[in-house]
Design an enzyme around this catalytic site. Sequence first.
Site, mmCIF file in Angstrom:
data_model
loop_
_atom_site.group_PDB
_atom_site.id
_atom_site.type_symbol
_atom_site.label_atom_id
_atom_site.label_comp_id
_atom_site.label_asym_id
_atom_site.label_seq_id
_atom_site.Cartn_x
_atom_site.Cartn_y
_atom_site.Cartn_z
ATOM 1 N N CYS A 1 31.332 -18.882 5.456
ATOM 2 C CA CYS A 1 32.711 -18.381 5.394
ATOM 3 C C CYS A 1 33.726 -19.375 5.957
ATOM 4 C CB CYS A 1 32.833 -17.028 6.093
ATOM 5 S SG CYS A 1 32.254 -16.962 7.788
ATOM 6 N N ASP B 1 40.039 -13.367 2.221
ATOM 7 C CA ASP B 1 38.723 -13.167 2.819
ATOM 8 C C ASP B 1 37.642 -13.802 1.937
ATOM 9 O OD1 ASP B 1 36.392 -12.200 3.994
ATOM 10 O OD2 ASP B 1 37.312 -10.271 4.485
ATOM 11 N N HIS C 1 34.458 -13.327 2.181
ATOM 12 C CA HIS C 1 33.221 -12.562 2.239
ATOM 13 C C HIS C 1 32.979 -11.718 0.985
ATOM 14 C CE1 HIS C 1 34.232 -13.494 6.445
ATOM 15 N NE2 HIS C 1 32.926 -13.539 6.622
#
Length: 394
Positions: free
Chosen positions: A74, A279, A281
């Site tokens: 990430c 994000d 993820h």
Amino acid sequence: MDAATLTYDTLRFGEFEDFPETEEPVWILGQEYSAITERDEILSDVSSRLWFTYRKNFPPIGGTGPTCDTGWGCMLRCGQMILGQALVCQHLGRDWRWAKGKRQKEDYNRILNAFLDRKDCCYSLHQIAQMGVGEGKSIGQWYGPNTVAQVLKKLSTFDSWSQLAVHVAMDNTVVIEEIKRLCMPWLDYAGATAFSDPDVVREVNGYAEGACALEEPAVWKPLVLLIPLRLGLSDINEAYIETLKHCFMMPQSLGVIGGKPNSAHYFIGYVGEELVYLDPHTTQPSVEPCDSGQISDDSYHCQHPPCRMQIQDLDPSIAVGFFCKTEDDFDEWCMCIRKLSGRRNALPMFELVDRQPSHFTSADVLNLTPDFSDSDRLERFFDSEDEEFEILSL
């Protein structure tokens, strides 16, 4: 489930929370919007940012390594996003907008190609992960903001197209002279004092600055300035919150990489007391270019409302980014930082000085060549948890 392995594969886009109807301004990478009257413009701006997420089924890293970065990549993806924004500003401009299904400029395809999950792409996950191996970072190990900033700096030396000058400011200090040497290496700085004294006339090879001292006009290498910081111990010191907000208001803003422990995000703005972020993820299949060279790019743009989180929940270890395409951009940025430092309700996050303080040595004068031949000298710049940062305090 560990935060580092959390993915949103099962979420539908409709479950993402939309912007609140607030009179508070929304700031996205230096541009101000109204959450009430400019909602479409906000979403268009956000969806135009390059969105790099976890990927699966890409060629094994190093030939025998992982084929998916879910759970560990990430921060590497956030590093790609902040540098990708710099390349967009450099080649397409801050006002460029992406539209689904629309054929894009060749420069756009060239930018995106640099981040594909292949070993021969300049800023690929493969390159970032393998560049860290030479510094004791095994593939699959989590990076901190400082580490990914240093790796991106090294990779930029191979990018002959963009010709970026990537500078990582250490010790909470940005040195103006150091940056101008980096961005204008053709200048003769011997005895120069013009950075601190505007009345001094700078000369280049006997000509006053601005004259045609060289065969070609003076050139400023576009600057990507990354500033790793630690703004507290376990939590962010509230005294820095207003300063952090102002960073998103500057036209030179590239945003911030950081997040929560072991769960990185790319912050692109704020509204009220909430940070707006992309994000990484979400695990998506890897993408290969078509025979024509075009890239199926829908998955590289976030087409749902961006995520938000309370500023107080931000992990104190971050890296702030800025892009200065010209020397005027940098001079304007310096002026903004100095004005911000004088505000009573905004504690400076870092120091801006004309010349390098005598008590520390810049990373730029160390051996930062791509072969990592002097890893001992670089150790302090590649700490795994960024625990060696000086803790800023009141």
